[in-house]
Scaffold this motif. Structure first.
Motif, PDB file in Angstrom:
ATOM      1  N   LEU A   1      -3.655   1.501   7.172  1.00  0.00           N
ATOM      2  CA  LEU A   1      -3.977   2.140   6.279  1.00  0.00           C
ATOM      3  C   LEU A   1      -4.632   3.685   6.577  1.00  0.00           C
ATOM      4  N   ILE A   2      -4.296   4.730   6.082  1.00  0.00           N
ATOM      5  CA  ILE A   2      -4.648   5.887   6.262  1.00  0.00           C
ATOM      6  C   ILE A   2      -5.655   6.205   5.088  1.00  0.00           C
ATOM      7  N   PRO A   3      -7.040   6.680   5.345  1.00  0.00           N
ATOM      8  CA  PRO A   3      -7.922   6.791   4.323  1.00  0.00           C
ATOM      9  C   PRO A   3      -7.691   7.951   3.192  1.00  0.00           C
TER      10      PRO A   3
ATOM     11  N   VAL B   1      -7.122   2.207   9.622  1.00  0.00           N
ATOM     12  CA  VAL B   1      -7.578   0.938  10.070  1.00  0.00           C
ATOM     13  C   VAL B   1      -6.349  -0.125   9.945  1.00  0.00           C
ATOM     14  N   LEU B   2      -6.308  -1.131  10.850  1.00  0.00           N
ATOM     15  CA  LEU B   2      -5.099  -2.046  10.595  1.00  0.00           C
ATOM     16  C   LEU B   2      -6.003  -3.202  10.154  1.00  0.00           C
TER      17      LEU B   2
ATOM     18  N   CYS C   1       0.126   5.076   3.201  1.00  0.00           N
ATOM     19  CA  CYS C   1       0.467   6.386   3.676  1.00  0.00           C
ATOM     20  C   CYS C   1      -0.950   7.562   3.393  1.00  0.00           C
ATOM     21  N   GLY C   2      -1.722   7.339   2.401  1.00  0.00           N
ATOM     22  CA  GLY C   2      -2.563   8.061   2.033  1.00  0.00           C
ATOM     23  C   GLY C   2      -2.715   8.254   0.383  1.00  0.00           C
ATOM     24  N   PRO C   3      -2.845   9.448   0.048  1.00  0.00           N
ATOM     25  CA  PRO C   3      -2.762   9.760  -1.393  1.00  0.00           C
ATOM     26  C   PRO C   3      -1.481   9.528  -2.071  1.00  0.00           C
ATOM     27  N   SER C   4      -0.526   9.670  -1.585  1.00  0.00           N
ATOM     28  CA  SER C   4       1.118   9.394  -1.908  1.00  0.00           C
ATOM     29  C   SER C   4       1.912   8.892  -0.966  1.00  0.00           C
TER      30      SER C   4
END
Length: 124
Positions: free
Chosen positions: A121-123, A33-34, A73-76
Motif C-alpha cells: 500500500l502507498i499512502p 506498508v506491506l 497504487c495511491g489515489p488512483s
C-alpha cells in the motif's frame, strides 16, 4: 444473522487509510506498508513508479504463501507493466493493481474470508 466474518485477533486488519497513512490493527503507519494476515512491514518504496520484483521480495517468502497481492497504487489505479507483472507471476505471485482505498477494502474482505491475501500500500 451476523454479516461480518469473525476475524481472529492475531490477524492484521486495515482499520483506516488516508491523511498520508494507515491504521492497521490499531498501529499508525505514515509510510508505504506491506500487510500480510499475520504481520505488517514497512515497504521501502517512495511511490508506485518504484515497484519492482525486488521491492516485493518479502511477499515471495511469506509462510503461508500469498496467493494474491493487492497493489494499492495511491489515489488512483495504475497499470502495471506487462513484463513486470509476468516476472512477478513467474515467482508464484498474482498481483492486482487498485487505488489504495479499494486495495484496503478488498484486503479486509478477502482476509476475512480466509484467503491468502496481502496488500502493498502507498499512502494517500
Amino acid at each position: 444473522m451476523d454479516l461480518l466474518p469473525r476475524i481472529p485477533a492475531d490477524r492484521q486488519v486495515i482499520n483506516a487509510y488516508g491523511d498520508g497513512g494507515f491504521r492497521i490493527s490499531g498501529r499508525h503507519w505514515t509510510q508505504p506498508v506491506l500487510v500480510f494476515p499475520g504481520q505488517s512491514l514497512p515497504w521501502d518504496i517512495a511511490g508506485i513508479s518504484e515497484l519492482s520484483v525486488e521491492s516485493l521480495e518479502p511477499a515471495f517468502g511469506m509462510e503461508p504463501s500469498v496467493e494474491l497481492l493487492l497493489i494499492g497504487c495511491g489515489p488512483s489505479m495504475v497499470f502495471i507493466d506487462k513484463a513486470l507483472r509476468a516476472d512477478i507471476r513467474a515467482r508464484g505471485l498474482v498481483i492486482e493493481a487498485l487505488d489504495t482505498g479499494a486495495a484496503c477494502r478488498t484486503y479486509n474482505l478477502l482476509m476475512g474470508e480466509g484467503r491468502r491475501v496481502a496488500a502493498a500500500l502507498i499512502p494517500v
